[in-house]
Design a protein around this motif. Sequence first.
Motif, mmCIF file in Angstrom:
data_model
loop_
_atom_site.group_PDB
_atom_site.id
_atom_site.type_symbol
_atom_site.label_atom_id
_atom_site.label_comp_id
_atom_site.label_asym_id
_atom_site.label_seq_id
_atom_site.Cartn_x
_atom_site.Cartn_y
_atom_site.Cartn_z
ATOM 1 N N PHE A 138 0.812 -1.206 0.000
ATOM 2 C CA PHE A 138 0.000 0.000 0.000
ATOM 3 C C PHE A 138 0.851 1.264 0.000
ATOM 4 O O PHE A 138 0.394 2.320 -0.384
ATOM 5 N N GLN A 144 0.276 4.112 -3.855
ATOM 6 C CA GLN A 144 -0.161 4.578 -2.535
ATOM 7 C C GLN A 144 -0.661 6.008 -2.597
ATOM 8 O O GLN A 144 -1.678 6.347 -1.993
ATOM 9 N N VAL A 147 -4.095 6.113 -4.163
ATOM 10 C CA VAL A 147 -5.115 5.656 -3.219
ATOM 11 C C VAL A 147 -5.546 6.810 -2.334
ATOM 12 O O VAL A 147 -6.720 6.978 -2.010
ATOM 13 N N PRO A 153 -12.294 5.552 -7.402
ATOM 14 C CA PRO A 153 -11.684 4.296 -6.968
ATOM 15 C C PRO A 153 -10.393 3.992 -7.707
ATOM 16 O O PRO A 153 -10.197 4.393 -8.863
ATOM 17 N N LEU A 255 -11.743 -2.532 -0.521
ATOM 18 C CA LEU A 255 -11.301 -1.907 0.720
ATOM 19 C C LEU A 255 -11.658 -0.430 0.774
ATOM 20 O O LEU A 255 -11.114 0.373 0.018
ATOM 21 N N THR A 257 -11.436 3.331 2.025
ATOM 22 C CA THR A 257 -10.304 4.084 2.541
ATOM 23 C C THR A 257 -10.761 5.444 3.051
ATOM 24 O O THR A 257 -11.895 5.878 2.823
ATOM 25 N N LEU A 263 -5.660 4.895 3.740
ATOM 26 C CA LEU A 263 -5.834 3.517 4.175
ATOM 27 C C LEU A 263 -7.039 3.391 5.080
ATOM 28 O O LEU A 263 -7.402 4.311 5.787
ATOM 29 N N SER A 264 -7.624 2.219 5.064
ATOM 30 C CA SER A 264 -8.730 1.938 5.955
ATOM 31 C C SER A 264 -8.272 1.998 7.398
ATOM 32 O O SER A 264 -7.108 1.832 7.714
ATOM 33 N N VAL A 283 -6.675 -5.321 -5.665
ATOM 34 C CA VAL A 283 -7.270 -4.626 -4.518
ATOM 35 C C VAL A 283 -7.932 -3.343 -5.003
ATOM 36 O O VAL A 283 -7.276 -2.483 -5.592
ATOM 37 N N THR A 285 -9.675 0.058 -3.974
ATOM 38 C CA THR A 285 -9.841 0.994 -2.870
ATOM 39 C C THR A 285 -10.679 2.178 -3.325
ATOM 40 O O THR A 285 -10.653 2.574 -4.490
ATOM 41 N N HIS A 287 -12.664 5.978 -1.528
ATOM 42 C CA HIS A 287 -12.936 6.811 -0.367
ATOM 43 C C HIS A 287 -14.379 6.627 0.079
ATOM 44 O O HIS A 287 -15.297 6.602 -0.738
#
Length: 293
Positions: A138, A144, A147, A153, A255, A257, A263-264, A283, A285, A287
């Motif tokens: 991540f 990163q 993300v 997404p 996931l 975030t 990150l979560s 993966v 991710t 918001h």
Amino acid sequence: MKNILVPTDFSAQAHHAFEVALQLAQRTGGNVTLLHVLESLGDNSANFSSYGGPVNGAELPNSEGVPDGIFAIKLLEVTKQRMHALLAEAAQRAPGVAVHDAAGTADLDDAILRVVAERNIELVVMGTQEHDTMEQFFNSSTTQRMVRLAPCPVLAVKHQQAQFDVRNIVFPSDFTAETANAASELQQILALFPEAAVHLLHIGSSHDQQVLVHMQMFLQQHSLPNATTHIFDASSTTTGIEQFAQKVQADLIVLPTHARSGLSRLFHSSVAENVASSAFPPVLTFHLHAQGR
């Protein structure tokens, strides 16, 4: 998720992302934009691409003794050739999908975010290298940052997905009230893969009655016909997700975030143990506040 962006440095990882993006665009009736950014054209170090490595597969001009301006022109020509090759490949792999190319010189993060805004991008698909730990995965530079920064997404792809047919989705969460905002994004994925089983996952003790209540409420409040709940005890959250994903042969981890950290909350504290990232599927991710896409 019809407007899809794939940043590429022509590496194998970026190509994996490109293949997945084409398959998603076929499912959604969408289109793909390929973006290559040369962050530095001021000197002959420009043979390093937007992800920090050489422009893979391209025959770069010999930079020794070549003026910077001429080298930059030649490098742009090589980039154009590589982009055209990807466009031709897309026409064969997914003839019904419109694929556009974009290239330029800028800061990579700024360039991606600019294209996201200008072209109303709804999903960024990025290739990322394998790492020894999920934490490193991540924290992998551009991925990163996207993300954290991208308003849409982000789907991170590490391995080739010849057939991106999602049958098992793992949705790790603490299942607090905030998590309810993630249901609409999860349902969008299920609209693309209606036969997929959803594994609602909490890493912790099975004796945590409050979590059990929250998970049941989540199931009752949202239309998830193929969903099951799982509480998995492990030495750490990352280890638990890794082991559970392997156990159910997950094809995708979804996931939620937070914009501030990227990150979560699952990963806010002690993410220290090494996990075998090679077993991790793509993966996705997003918001928690970015709904309606």
